[in-house]
Design a protein around this motif. Structure first.
Motif, PDB file in Angstrom:
ATOM      1  N   UNK A 191       0.915  -1.263   0.014  1.00  0.00           N
ATOM      2  CA  UNK A 191       0.056   0.038   0.061  1.00  0.00           C
ATOM      3  C   UNK A 191       1.084   1.135  -0.144  1.00  0.00           C
ATOM      4  N   UNK A 192       0.539   2.233  -0.832  1.00  0.00           N
ATOM      5  CA  UNK A 192       1.522   3.279  -1.045  1.00  0.00           C
ATOM      6  C   UNK A 192       1.487   4.231   0.212  1.00  0.00           C
ATOM      7  N   UNK A 193       0.409   4.411   0.943  1.00  0.00           N
ATOM      8  CA  UNK A 193       0.375   5.294   2.245  1.00  0.00           C
ATOM      9  C   UNK A 193       1.117   6.481   2.043  1.00  0.00           C
ATOM     10  N   UNK A 195       1.330  10.133   3.229  1.00  0.00           N
ATOM     11  CA  UNK A 195       0.453  10.346   4.737  1.00  0.00           C
ATOM     12  C   UNK A 195      -0.735  11.253   4.560  1.00  0.00           C
ATOM     13  N   UNK A 197      -3.917  11.163   3.118  1.00  0.00           N
ATOM     14  CA  UNK A 197      -4.716  10.374   2.296  1.00  0.00           C
ATOM     15  C   UNK A 197      -5.262  11.145   1.079  1.00  0.00           C
ATOM     16  N   UNK A 279      -8.271   6.502   6.636  1.00  0.00           N
ATOM     17  CA  UNK A 279      -7.024   5.820   6.316  1.00  0.00           C
ATOM     18  C   UNK A 279      -7.185   4.241   5.905  1.00  0.00           C
ATOM     19  N   UNK A 681       6.379  -4.687   4.878  1.00  0.00           N
ATOM     20  CA  UNK A 681       5.030  -4.037   4.326  1.00  0.00           C
ATOM     21  C   UNK A 681       4.382  -5.320   3.662  1.00  0.00           C
ATOM     22  N   UNK A 696      -3.242   1.345   9.646  1.00  0.00           N
ATOM     23  CA  UNK A 696      -1.758   1.589  10.234  1.00  0.00           C
ATOM     24  C   UNK A 696      -1.078   0.821  11.274  1.00  0.00           C
ATOM     25  N   UNK A 697      -2.189   0.096  12.052  1.00  0.00           N
ATOM     26  CA  UNK A 697      -1.813  -0.781  13.025  1.00  0.00           C
ATOM     27  C   UNK A 697      -1.428  -2.158  12.597  1.00  0.00           C
ATOM     28  N   UNK A 699      -0.582  -2.522   9.030  1.00  0.00           N
ATOM     29  CA  UNK A 699       0.242  -2.422   7.785  1.00  0.00           C
ATOM     30  C   UNK A 699       1.456  -1.614   8.191  1.00  0.00           C
ATOM     31  N   UNK A 701       4.398   0.273   8.184  1.00  0.00           N
ATOM     32  CA  UNK A 701       4.980   1.591   7.351  1.00  0.00           C
ATOM     33  C   UNK A 701       6.589   1.622   8.187  1.00  0.00           C
ATOM     34  N   UNK A 702       7.636   1.856   7.869  1.00  0.00           N
ATOM     35  CA  UNK A 702       8.849   1.824   8.537  1.00  0.00           C
ATOM     36  C   UNK A 702       8.610   3.107   9.562  1.00  0.00           C
ATOM     37  N   UNK A 703       9.109   3.177  10.931  1.00  0.00           N
ATOM     38  CA  UNK A 703       9.283   4.001  11.688  1.00  0.00           C
ATOM     39  C   UNK A 703      10.863   4.362  11.828  1.00  0.00           C
ATOM     40  N   UNK A 704      10.889   5.673  12.476  1.00  0.00           N
ATOM     41  CA  UNK A 704      12.290   6.249  12.565  1.00  0.00           C
ATOM     42  C   UNK A 704      13.297   5.003  13.209  1.00  0.00           C
ATOM     43  N   UNK A 705      12.615   4.487  14.224  1.00  0.00           N
ATOM     44  CA  UNK A 705      13.554   3.519  14.968  1.00  0.00           C
ATOM     45  C   UNK A 705      13.894   2.099  14.108  1.00  0.00           C
TER      46      UNK A 705
ATOM     47  N   UNK B  47      -2.060   6.558  15.249  1.00  0.00           N
ATOM     48  CA  UNK B  47      -0.775   5.802  14.781  1.00  0.00           C
ATOM     49  C   UNK B  47       0.387   6.685  14.206  1.00  0.00           C
ATOM     50  N   UNK B 104       3.617  17.077   5.028  1.00  0.00           N
ATOM     51  CA  UNK B 104       2.250  16.476   5.647  1.00  0.00           C
ATOM     52  C   UNK B 104       2.575  15.965   6.976  1.00  0.00           C
ATOM     53  N   UNK B 129      15.433   9.139  17.337  1.00  0.00           N
ATOM     54  CA  UNK B 129      14.676   8.058  16.603  1.00  0.00           C
ATOM     55  C   UNK B 129      13.523   7.427  17.692  1.00  0.00           C
ATOM     56  N   UNK B 133       9.139   7.882  17.085  1.00  0.00           N
ATOM     57  CA  UNK B 133       8.815   6.729  16.763  1.00  0.00           C
ATOM     58  C   UNK B 133       7.260   6.559  16.515  1.00  0.00           C
ATOM     59  N   UNK B 136       4.936   8.863  11.900  1.00  0.00           N
ATOM     60  CA  UNK B 136       5.178   8.306  10.546  1.00  0.00           C
ATOM     61  C   UNK B 136       5.560   9.258   9.494  1.00  0.00           C
ATOM     62  N   UNK B 138       6.386   9.268   5.533  1.00  0.00           N
ATOM     63  CA  UNK B 138       6.556   8.311   4.196  1.00  0.00           C
ATOM     64  C   UNK B 138       7.570   8.954   3.279  1.00  0.00           C
ATOM     65  N   UNK B 142      13.687   9.332   7.230  1.00  0.00           N
ATOM     66  CA  UNK B 142      13.838  10.140   8.800  1.00  0.00           C
ATOM     67  C   UNK B 142      15.209  10.756   9.021  1.00  0.00           C
TER      68      UNK B 142
END
Ligand code: FES
Ligand code: FES
Lengths: 782, 158
Positions: A191-193, A195, A197, A279, A681, A696-697, A699, A701-705, B47, B104, B129, B133, B136, B138, B142
């Motif tokens: 899913x492109x997601x 941010x 929508x 979303x 993903x 998004x819970x 699916x 999507x990479x987070x900063x950490x 989220x 965004x 980070x 967390x 998000x 996209x 980051x």
């Protein structure tokens, strides 16, 4: 280009001050008085007959203005379009709201229009829709089996299209091979997601008979044309505005049912209407990417020379085609040669209808699949033949002097030096050091893996002959009477920073201050024509159009200067925004003064039109082919299945660079998305066609950490395709990174007998693989 | 729909008094009632973090707070971070380091980082980070966001 000051410089973005203050205007930030809000009832079933829809209760709800079902509008709004030249294409009628059946979870069934968003959503619950469930076809391979349930009765085999290409003597290649290596590869749905929508605001002015539609889109001009066809409105009464767009990644390179629906409702109700996608809706009803299942066979000599390649792919299309759906798998086919000399290639694509949302262009759009196939296979071959993965790649690269390089798939790669990018990346990562570290750690039962990806991609979409809706781009440069410069571009951005990079191009060419230039985009009433931003084309095609217009403006200014200075145009020199007579630097006239002269028009050369502006439409003669090498080092913990990225190096070559800061940003963001595919993903549909990763819970999507720091470097091989020498960089990171990560993990797990693991590389999969192999190792010993 | 309830909320130093539906989310109150559209909505399920604002000194996801819960509270949104043409060091950092593309996620991201710097003026990369967390992005991957927060931390120490 002349010596430049701004082109090539790290210049911070001019769009940022409004965005970091929260003053930008995305669709939902635009408020028109009297606006009504729209909510859409979506199908909970993947396949069902609609027995009845009762809307009376919803209509009774306080604040509800209208409830619309598919049958109310089937005569009024034409089908959602698809652009394709494939003669085998089967096009099911794609209604804006479905009428008799639902065919995927999330398909629009009815729409509520209400005074506010809460009421609109409340009223959805009051619509009673009775469904009679039908058998579901969720898995694309099962859809092809005889006896499978059928989605569109007119095509009982569920085949949406076929596409094939065969070049060179495949039979001979496979007969002469020392080895044939086969592999099944799954490119999961993503899913492109973006941010932000999707969202649409529509307003109709009955006096002017003008419909204005604000949409979070990558392609305002194409959308305008298509909407005029769907709504049967004269195109010159329609205006589409893409305001601030909060990310697209291909998902907004489309024409969606909701865009036409809102246009229709604005006209019918005589009030502005707004719809903002939630979303959950976004994951259900905005296009997905990838969704290919491939079987690849490669014929290879003992020394690693590739003789031939055969790829059969089942492409999961979904229920309907969206704008470019059938064009994506062929792009994979065309790019299958990767950055290698492969004399014989055969590709067979079958597009399959499934009870799912349509797949279409998601960042990379077909090329990540091609790169993944080739780069995974290079590692598989290296493993089978006992050759280093670096050596086998080098063996099959075309040499720099072989460019322009023609592939068996019929493409002509414009320019390249694959060796140089690879060498640079190896050095940057410290390849030999990591290999010995890997050996050492294995003694301690720690598992390090090094993964390479040497990619080439196809960018700068044009030329028009290869594109369904034109491959050109427009650019206008206009000097205002006061000397300010207005630039109009059809390449409507959504985060790429064209307001900065295009201004850099113009500032250099006209010798004006960056701050005196404004770049306008995304409004079809202001920008005369355009295609849009996608396929890493904005700078290569749109930037060139702007550059050419700036050149034209400068040439006209030169004629005016010569007239005013009473000199021959040839005798004028232009520097720092000023024309002066050769040898007499004192005697000169600035381009701003010329702009004023051009507008007051009292003293212009004979027959010259007043004004100082130019519009160009640039049509490239070929695509561009950026390339590079990504190297990823991971450590895998067999006990937990966890993957730690220890180092990530990317050397990309996107030709000439206008703004290195923006290029870095594109590459980093691109890598994050490619890495997301490799590790996290997946849009998961179960056998009933229900989405299990619907928010998004679920699916991931990479987070900063989740992400490491990426070390970036570049080589620079300009393209001859456009005068700027730029190739494009929007998708390189996504295309290059996925196989580098997967190759690294498989490399780490070679002691466990791993040869391939399908994405996403979730801990559970890794853990299982290692568990399974434990006994064998204990028996065999080490 | 229950009767409306009166809320009094101080936002970016200005007092607002409104009658709202008890179920109205703070994010919708800020955007649709007060007209501060800098805070965005990317998921409505706590989220994505696009809706992050400061509520009585803590970063919260305003899609998961009711406007009535903020009655009597103090809210800081991106619009209130700096006055006029001035920029907060975080805003400056995001600009200098190219910490945004589509922009965004940016207001929410900046406010999460704002809370971090209140608590830890000199954070490590890992702490940064971890602090964002729940936000998000996209577009950026980051890295430039981390750089931006580091830039701000340096600047604020001076
Ligand atoms: S909108 Fe609040 S967390 Fe996503
Ligand atoms: S800048 Fe686009 S989501 Fe962060």
């Amino acid at each position: 280009m002349p010596v430049s000051k701004l082109v090539g410089a790290r210049i911070k973005r001019r769009e940022d001050p409004r965005l970091i203050r929260g003053l930008g205007h995305y669709v939902d930030d635009i408020n028109l008085p009297n606006t009504l809000h729209v909510a859409i009832l979506r199908s909970p079933h993947a396949h069902a007959r609609i027995k009845a829809i009762r809307v009376e209760e919803a209509l009774k709800c306080d604040g509800v203005v209208a409830v619309i079902t598919g049958s109310d509008i089937q005569e009024q709004i034409g089908p959602v379009p698809v652009a394709s030249q494939n003669p085998t294409l089967r096009v099911p009628k794609h209604p804006v709201l479905t009428v008799d059946k639902v065919r995927f979870v999330g398909e629009g069934v009815a729409a509520v229009v209400a005074e506010d968003r809460y009421t609109a959503r409340d009223a959805l619950d009051l619509i009673q829709a009775d469904y009679e469930p039908l058998p579901v076809v969720s898995d694309p391979e099962k859809a092809l089996e005889p006896g499978s349930p059928v989605i569109h009765p007119e095509w009982p085999d569920n085949v949406a299209f076929r596409w094939a290409l065969k070049q060179g003597n495949l039979a001979k290649a496979f007969k002469e091979a020392y080895k044939v290596v086969k592999q099944r590869l799954v490119h999961q749905r993503l899913a492109p997601i973006a941010l932000e929508p999707r969202g649409v605001l529509a307003r109709y002015l009955p006096g002017e008979k003008e419909l204005t539609l604000w949409s979070s889109t990558q392609i305002p001009h194409i959308l305008k044309t298509q909407l005029s066809l769907m709504l049967r409105l004269p195109e010159n009464r329609l205006r589409v505005i893409a305001p601030e767009v909060g990310g697209g990644f291909g998902s907004k390179l489309n024409v969606y049912a909701e865009e036409a629906l809102l246009g229709y409702l604005a006209i019918r109700l005589g009030r502005p209407v707004k719809w903002i996608e939630g979303r959950r809706e976004n994951i259900q009803a905005t296009i997905h990417g990838r969704g290919q299942i491939g079987e690849v066979e490669v014929a290879v000599r003992k020394d690693g020379t590739i003789l031939g390649l055969q790829y059969k792919v089942v492409a999961d299309i979904g229920v309907y085609h969206q704008l470019l759906t059938p064009g994506i798998p062929p792009l994979t086919g065309l790019m299958l040669s990767g950055c290698y000399r492969i004399p014989a290639i055969g590709i067979e694509v079958v597009g399959v209808f499934t009870n799912r949302m349509a797949t279409d262009a998601y960042r990379g759009a077909g090329r990540p699949e091609a790169t993944y196939v080739m780069e995974r296979m290079m590692d598989r071959l290296a493993q089978e033949l006992g050759i280093d993965p670096v050596k086998i790649r080098q063996k099959n690269f075309p040499k720099p002097k072989e460019f322009p390089f023609k592939t068996a798939t019929g493409l002509v790669y414009d320019s390249g030096n694959y060796q140089a990018a690879l060498r640079k990346a190896l050095k940057l990562v410290g390849y030999e050091k990591w290999r010995s570290e890997q050996k050492r750690l294995r003694e301690e039962r720690r598992y390090l893996g090094i993964g390479l990806s040497t990619y080439v991609e196809i960018c700068g979409m044009g030329p028009s002959a290869a594109m369904p809706a034109g491959g050109w781009e427009s650019g206008t440069v206009r000097m205002e009477p006061t000397g300010k410069v207005t630039v109009l571009t059809g390449a409507s951005p959504h985060g790429q920073g064209q307001e900065t990079s295009f201004a850099q191009i113009v500032a250099d060419e006209l010798g004006v201050d960056l701050d005196d230039i404004t770049v306008i985009h995304g409004d079809t009433a202001v920008v005369p024509s355009g295609i849009g931003t996608f396929g890493s084309r904005a700078t290569a095609v749109g930037g060139t159009a702007v550059f050419q217009s700036a050149e034209k403006v400068k040439e006209k200014a030169r004629e005016i200067a010569a007239h005013l200075l009473e000199a021959d145009p040839e005798d004028l020199v232009f520097s720092d925004g000023k024309f002066s007579v050769k040898g007499v630097p004192k005697k000169g006239i600035t381009i701003q003064q010329i702009a004023l002269e051009a507008h007051v028009a009292k003293n212009l050369p004979k027959k010259m039109e007043p004004g100082l502006s130019a519009t160009s439409v640039f049509e490239p003669s070929n695509f561009t082919f950026p390339f590079g090498t990504h190297i990823c080092v991971v450590e895998v913990d067999p006990k937990s299945g966890g993957i730690e990225i220890k180092k990530y190096v990317a050397v990309d070559d996107c030709g000439k660079v206008i703004n290195p800061l923006l290029v870095d940003g594109q590459v980093q963001g691109g890598i994050a998305q490619g890495l997301g595919q490799a590790l996290y993903e997946e849009v998961v549909y179960d056998e009933n066609g229900q989405i299990l990763s619907g928010s998004l819970m679920d699916y991931a999507v990479p987070k900063a950490g989740d992400l490491p720091r990426f070390e970036l470097a570049r080589t620079e091989t300009p393209t001859p395709v456009n005068p700027l020498g730029v190739k494009g960089v929007g998708e390189a990171g996504t295309i290059g990174s996925t196989p580098a990560v997967v190759n690294a993990v498989v490399d780490a797990l070679t002691p466990f007998g791993a040869t391939h693991i399908d994405m996403p590389l979730k801990a559970e999969k890794i853990w299982r693989l290692c568990q399974g192999k434990k006994a064998a190792r204990a028996g065999g010993g080490r | 729909m229950g009767p409306k309830k009166r809320v009094s909320i101080r936002i970016n130093g200005v007092n607002y008094l409104h009658e709202v539906e008890p179920r109205l989310l703070l994010i919708h109150y800020l955007r649709d009632v007060v007209g501060l559209t800098g805070s965005h909505i990317g998921c409505e399920t706590s989220v994505c973090g696009a809706c992050t604002v400061m509520l009585d000194g803590a970063a919260v996801k305003s899609c998961t707070v009711l406007a009535v819960q903020a009655d009597g509270a103090e809210v800081l949104t991106i619009e209130g971070l700096a006055q006029g043409e001035d920029l907060h060091p975080l805003q400056e950092g995001f600009w200098e380091c190219h910490g945004l593309q589509c922009g965004y996620c940016t207001p929410g991201m900046i406010l999460s980082a704002y809370q971090l710097l209140l608590r830890r003026p000199d954070p490590t990369e890992e702490e940064i980070r971890r602090a964002v967390d729940g936000n998000l992005c996209r577009c950026t991957g980051y890295q430039h966001i981390v750089d931006a927060v580091q830039y701000a931390a340096r600047k604020m120490k001076k």
